[in-house]
Design a protein around this motif. Structure first.
Motif, PDB file in Angstrom:
ATOM      1  N   PHE A  87       0.740  -1.086   0.152  1.00  0.00           N
ATOM      2  CA  PHE A  87      -0.081  -0.047   0.016  1.00  0.00           C
ATOM      3  C   PHE A  87       0.643   1.270   0.163  1.00  0.00           C
ATOM      4  N   PHE A  88       1.687   1.692   0.881  1.00  0.00           N
ATOM      5  CA  PHE A  88       2.509   2.722   1.089  1.00  0.00           C
ATOM      6  C   PHE A  88       3.651   2.723  -0.018  1.00  0.00           C
ATOM      7  N   PRO A  96      -6.284  10.273  -6.365  1.00  0.00           N
ATOM      8  CA  PRO A  96      -7.709  10.497  -5.928  1.00  0.00           C
ATOM      9  C   PRO A  96      -8.139   9.419  -4.865  1.00  0.00           C
ATOM     10  N   LEU A  97      -9.116   9.575  -4.184  1.00  0.00           N
ATOM     11  CA  LEU A  97      -9.533   8.654  -3.097  1.00  0.00           C
ATOM     12  C   LEU A  97     -10.045   7.267  -3.639  1.00  0.00           C
ATOM     13  N   ALA A  98     -10.683   7.303  -4.766  1.00  0.00           N
ATOM     14  CA  ALA A  98     -11.088   6.140  -5.621  1.00  0.00           C
ATOM     15  C   ALA A  98      -9.621   5.252  -5.773  1.00  0.00           C
ATOM     16  N   GLU A  99      -8.788   5.707  -6.261  1.00  0.00           N
ATOM     17  CA  GLU A  99      -7.334   5.009  -6.315  1.00  0.00           C
ATOM     18  C   GLU A  99      -6.792   4.746  -5.058  1.00  0.00           C
ATOM     19  N   LEU A 103      -6.361   0.729  -4.207  1.00  0.00           N
ATOM     20  CA  LEU A 103      -4.928   0.371  -3.786  1.00  0.00           C
ATOM     21  C   LEU A 103      -5.043  -0.460  -2.130  1.00  0.00           C
ATOM     22  N   ALA A 104      -5.966   0.154  -1.366  1.00  0.00           N
ATOM     23  CA  ALA A 104      -5.908  -0.487  -0.240  1.00  0.00           C
ATOM     24  C   ALA A 104      -6.650  -1.646  -0.167  1.00  0.00           C
ATOM     25  N   LEU A 110      -4.131  -9.095  -1.315  1.00  0.00           N
ATOM     26  CA  LEU A 110      -2.906  -9.798  -1.424  1.00  0.00           C
ATOM     27  C   LEU A 110      -2.405 -10.161  -0.082  1.00  0.00           C
ATOM     28  N   ALA A 111      -2.443  -9.305   1.054  1.00  0.00           N
ATOM     29  CA  ALA A 111      -1.970  -9.703   2.347  1.00  0.00           C
ATOM     30  C   ALA A 111      -2.694 -10.951   2.936  1.00  0.00           C
TER      31      ALA A 111
END
Length: 162
Positions: A87-88, A96-99, A103-104, A110-111
């Motif tokens: 993530f980071f 933008p928030l949607a992106e 990603l989150a 994945l985690a």
């Protein structure tokens, strides 16, 4: 990971990346550094919780079939690497928030997938069935992604637009 694992991983990641950035290293914007910091954060949480992790000790201590498994939360290491590191490592400040939300969700999925084979406690808690443990992981995905977004907002407050 369980509830306190998240909190300790977040705290460890924050302090590790802050210490690295104080020394001039880009610990959050560099994917390799972020994954390493995420893995170290997962390890720190697992080590801190190991002596008092009653959920894992109880779940793994009652297993009557097969070899007894250690209650150390080794699954927190790969989980932290993917969850926080991916993530980071790939988050852009101007995204933008949607992106950021996508990603989150992706890094959380994945985690959870990476953690799955290592988390023997969750397998034991749901009766040892892989399908039940996978369903539990799927249920955790939205909450885990929202926790990651909340942590991100706390450490990277949105810039005010004029």
């Amino acid at each position: 990971m369980f509830c306190l694992d998240y909190a300790l991983s977040f705290a460890a990641f924050y302090h590790l990346t802050a210490a690295a950035e104080a020394r001039g290293l880009d610990a959050r914007g560099n994917p390799v550094s972020a994954v390493l910091a995420g893995a170290a954060s997962g390890l720190a949480a697992a080590v801190a919780l190991w002596p008092v992790d009653l959920v894992r000790q109880t779940a793994l201590g009652d297993a009557t079939s097969g070899p007894r498994r250690a209650s150390f939360a080794i699954s927190s290491v790969p989980f932290g690497a993917a969850y926080l590191g991916v993530f980071f490592g790939f988050r852009r400040d101007d995204a933008p928030l949607a992106e950021v939300a996508a990603l989150a969700a992706g890094s959380t999925a994945l985690a959870l997938a990476i953690e799955f084979p290592f988390d023997h406690a969750k397998h034991a808690l749901v009766g040892g069935g892989g399908a039940s443990a996978a369903a539990l992981a799927a249920i955790r995905l939205p909450l885990s992604a929202l926790l990651l977004l909340a942590f991100d907002a706390a450490v990277n407050p949105p810039k005010r637009r004029r």
